[in-house]
Design a protein around this motif. Sequence first.
Motif, mmCIF file in Angstrom:
data_model
loop_
_atom_site.group_PDB
_atom_site.id
_atom_site.type_symbol
_atom_site.label_atom_id
_atom_site.label_comp_id
_atom_site.label_asym_id
_atom_site.label_seq_id
_atom_site.Cartn_x
_atom_site.Cartn_y
_atom_site.Cartn_z
ATOM 1 N N THR A 1 53.713 34.814 3.044
ATOM 2 C CA THR A 1 54.258 34.910 4.392
ATOM 3 C C THR A 1 53.520 33.935 5.284
ATOM 4 N N ARG A 2 53.766 34.003 6.581
ATOM 5 C CA ARG A 2 53.186 33.010 7.471
ATOM 6 C C ARG A 2 51.663 33.124 7.541
ATOM 7 N N THR A 3 51.065 32.004 7.784
ATOM 8 C CA THR A 3 49.615 31.962 7.908
ATOM 9 C C THR A 3 49.217 32.569 9.248
ATOM 10 N N ARG A 4 48.152 33.411 9.221
ATOM 11 C CA ARG A 4 47.753 34.063 10.457
ATOM 12 C C ARG A 4 46.239 34.058 10.612
ATOM 13 N N THR A 5 45.839 34.241 11.823
ATOM 14 C CA THR A 5 44.443 34.542 12.093
ATOM 15 C C THR A 5 44.422 35.475 13.282
ATOM 16 N N HIS A 6 43.554 36.465 13.228
ATOM 17 C CA HIS A 6 43.536 37.478 14.283
ATOM 18 C C HIS A 6 42.662 37.109 15.460
ATOM 19 N N TRP B 1 44.311 33.332 7.164
ATOM 20 C CA TRP B 1 44.681 34.020 5.930
ATOM 21 C C TRP B 1 46.187 34.141 5.835
ATOM 22 N N GLU B 2 46.655 34.333 4.602
ATOM 23 C CA GLU B 2 48.089 34.500 4.395
ATOM 24 C C GLU B 2 48.309 35.588 3.353
ATOM 25 N N ARG B 3 49.395 36.333 3.556
ATOM 26 C CA ARG B 3 49.642 37.438 2.637
ATOM 27 C C ARG B 3 50.291 36.921 1.351
ATOM 28 N N ILE B 4 49.771 37.389 0.209
ATOM 29 C CA ILE B 4 50.340 37.016 -1.088
ATOM 30 C C ILE B 4 51.394 38.045 -1.492
ATOM 31 N N ASP B 5 51.005 39.307 -1.437
ATOM 32 C CA ASP B 5 51.939 40.394 -1.725
ATOM 33 C C ASP B 5 51.452 41.621 -0.975
ATOM 34 N N HIS C 1 49.546 43.913 -1.658
ATOM 35 C CA HIS C 1 48.155 44.338 -1.841
ATOM 36 C C HIS C 1 47.134 43.202 -1.758
ATOM 37 N N ARG C 2 47.592 41.982 -1.570
ATOM 38 C CA ARG C 2 46.677 40.839 -1.651
ATOM 39 C C ARG C 2 46.852 39.889 -0.484
ATOM 40 N N VAL C 3 45.723 39.315 -0.047
ATOM 41 C CA VAL C 3 45.718 38.312 1.010
ATOM 42 C C VAL C 3 44.885 37.138 0.524
ATOM 43 N N ARG C 4 45.331 35.930 0.823
ATOM 44 C CA ARG C 4 44.566 34.745 0.435
ATOM 45 C C ARG C 4 43.949 34.109 1.678
ATOM 46 N N LEU C 5 42.699 33.689 1.546
ATOM 47 C CA LEU C 5 42.078 32.825 2.556
ATOM 48 C C LEU C 5 42.089 31.421 1.965
ATOM 49 N N PRO C 6 43.035 30.578 2.370
ATOM 50 C CA PRO C 6 43.078 29.237 1.770
ATOM 51 C C PRO C 6 41.794 28.474 2.096
ATOM 52 N N ARG C 7 41.441 27.542 1.202
ATOM 53 C CA ARG C 7 40.232 26.733 1.442
ATOM 54 C C ARG C 7 40.307 26.121 2.824
ATOM 55 N N GLN C 8 39.259 26.241 3.581
ATOM 56 C CA GLN C 8 39.196 25.660 4.927
ATOM 57 C C GLN C 8 37.730 25.369 5.225
ATOM 58 N N GLY C 9 37.485 24.404 6.066
ATOM 59 C CA GLY C 9 36.106 24.023 6.353
ATOM 60 C C GLY C 9 35.392 23.633 5.070
ATOM 61 N N GLY C 10 34.201 24.169 4.896
ATOM 62 C CA GLY C 10 33.401 23.809 3.726
ATOM 63 C C GLY C 10 33.628 24.695 2.520
ATOM 64 N N ASP D 1 39.298 29.324 -2.743
ATOM 65 C CA ASP D 1 40.004 30.267 -1.873
ATOM 66 C C ASP D 1 39.260 31.598 -1.800
ATOM 67 N N GLY D 2 39.600 32.368 -0.799
ATOM 68 C CA GLY D 2 39.194 33.767 -0.756
ATOM 69 C C GLY D 2 40.362 34.616 -1.233
ATOM 70 N N LEU D 3 40.074 35.729 -1.879
ATOM 71 C CA LEU D 3 41.119 36.659 -2.316
ATOM 72 C C LEU D 3 40.711 38.058 -1.867
ATOM 73 N N VAL D 4 41.510 38.629 -0.977
ATOM 74 C CA VAL D 4 41.184 39.933 -0.408
ATOM 75 C C VAL D 4 42.246 40.938 -0.831
ATOM 76 N N PHE D 5 41.797 42.074 -1.351
ATOM 77 C CA PHE D 5 42.726 43.144 -1.706
ATOM 78 C C PHE D 5 42.841 44.089 -0.508
ATOM 79 N N ALA D 6 43.974 44.048 0.145
ATOM 80 C CA ALA D 6 44.169 44.898 1.332
ATOM 81 C C ALA D 6 45.644 44.939 1.683
ATOM 82 N N ASP D 7 46.103 46.108 2.120
ATOM 83 C CA ASP D 7 47.463 46.186 2.646
ATOM 84 C C ASP D 7 47.408 45.941 4.154
ATOM 85 N N ALA D 8 48.551 46.053 4.794
ATOM 86 C CA ALA D 8 48.615 45.716 6.220
ATOM 87 C C ALA D 8 47.693 46.620 7.042
ATOM 88 N N LYS D 9 47.651 47.899 6.706
ATOM 89 C CA LYS D 9 46.818 48.839 7.466
ATOM 90 C C LYS D 9 45.330 48.481 7.360
#
Lengths: 130, 492
Positions: B6-11, B18-22, B24-33, B37-45
């Motif tokens: 889905t769309r890339t977001r930052t709070h 970060w962007e949602r993969i599915d 249960h999963r969120v990706r932090l695409p490589r950025q800065g140094g 990638d980062g891979l975070v297991f989390a739902d919307a809540k």
Amino acid sequence: MGYTYLPHTADLRALLDAADGDGLYQTAVDLVRETVVGESPVAAREERRWTPIGDDAEERFFRFVRELVFLYDVDGFLPAWVRRGESTVIAGECFAAMRHTSERQIKAVTRHGYRFSTDGRWRAELIFDL
Amino acid sequence: MSKTTTRTRTHSPAQPRWERIDQHRVRLPRQGGMRTDGLVFADAKLMTQLEGDQALTQVANVAHLPGIVGPSIAMPDMHWGYGFPIGGVAAFAGEDGVISPGGVGYDINCGVRLLVTPLTVDEVRPRMTELVEELFTTIPSGVGSHRSDLRLSKDQLDAVLSQGARWAVHAGLGAERDLGAIEAGGCLPDADPQAVSQRAKERGRNQLGTVGSGNHFVEVGWVAERDDEAAADALGLTAGRVTVFIHSGSRGLGHQVCDDHLDVMVAAAGRYGIALPDKQLCCAPLGSPEADAYWSAMNAAANFAFANRQVMTHYARAAFGRIFGSETASGIDLLYDVAHNIAKLEEHTVDGKRRQVVVHRKGATRAFPPGHPELHPRYRDLGQPVLIPGDMGRCSYVLLGTRQAFDETFGSCCHGAGRQMSRRAAKRAARTRNVANELAAQGVVVRAASRATVAEEMPEAYKDVRDVVNVVDGAGIGRKVAMLKPVGVVKG
């Protein structure tokens, strides 16, 4: 001179502020003591000595706070006041259930989020792992 | 795994993109140094609950470290830690791979074990207050807790650091069968007592067999729901069965080992030209003298923690025995003991090749699948039990490790509910309440060394562990077996 708490999800984060170095060290003593036994009165019944370690004021202050945590973990030593010097004197007493209320344990002082400045006032930001 | 980006977001400006993969999963695409990638297991809540927390930034920070292989991972119970986020997993390998004390934490081999008693909840409830009092008296808890009946000599402490839980069993504080139910058999072989400073030994000498304070506990619970009846039966988790969770670590000894080596590694990182986004991520290259010294000391501290939980188990059995008889005590079985603050040398497939990697789990649990050769034959067909304590008012879970976890998270899963409220906020919320009485009204007897701890550890201070477990179960990195509800808690 004193400290204020800053937001942190799990641990304890505080900003310490004092007019000078002596004040900042005393503020650290107050913060550690109040974190572990709250407002329980602590008397200067005995003294511990600590030889400052560290290349600069920032590192020496960090290690001093860590020494306070160590003294409490090993001996239950509660600090009341500090006098800085080549051999720093920390006065206080050991925890006694009759006189002190146990609040919480500090596992460690973290390097994460540690900030220190002597620009005008002496300030430090610390996070304790609880 | 279906992927719907889905769309890339930052709070907030402070948080990485970060962007949602599915679901249960969120990706932090490589950025800065970031090197990966980062891979975070989390739902919307759960993602919403991270607002204002620095955990996502810490996931990105870990991805800056040299030699990281695979993504910088965070579990759904993640929250703001120091260096690594709590709930963080990262693996390092190769010539530029590193080891970082900040990826293990101060409480080296903090972990949990679960005991299964021969009793049912209906048998225990009428004597719960008495039982909790007995556990509280028998297992020292709280600030500066120590055992006056177990003062270790210098040689005995060194033996604990070398042998871990084996030392306790051989000293008569447990059964040989217990060892098969502990990660790594309760003894990590690379431990060197000589690598542990005198200062650390001084802190640990009288603390073996004690709970400590903060979020550590001994909790009596019962099997309230069974998601996988066959697996639950195989683990002895019959409906209504009484269980005991023990959560503690390496106490002051481990804290000091971490402190000692952070000092060394801050200097080492500079010497080896490693740029650090956070000083707590200080590290040294694998195979360097600094890394080797930390490895030896960390494994020794981990062995201390295994022994600590084993000694506590002995005294928990004794407490049950005094109330329910010696036959009950001898019928208390160790289901499993698992570390959730540790670095381990493991073999994993990276980019299609089998490699030795150092997996850091900071607030994350090993979750090996069925058939893994490191598992004791007792668990070889089932998979490794994964123990997920919740808060003291709601529930906890027993899961099993999966192939998906092994392939996606270096065989790792979550470790608890994860805090969502600061300790000060919890204390404020409890000011006009009596949390212990509220829990008693729900049928949970609480005994604590400090009233402040009960307030700070109130159930609302934690995320709902059901949300966390549903994410790992939904993502396939853990498989639900049973849900346990608390009836009695001893806190530090």
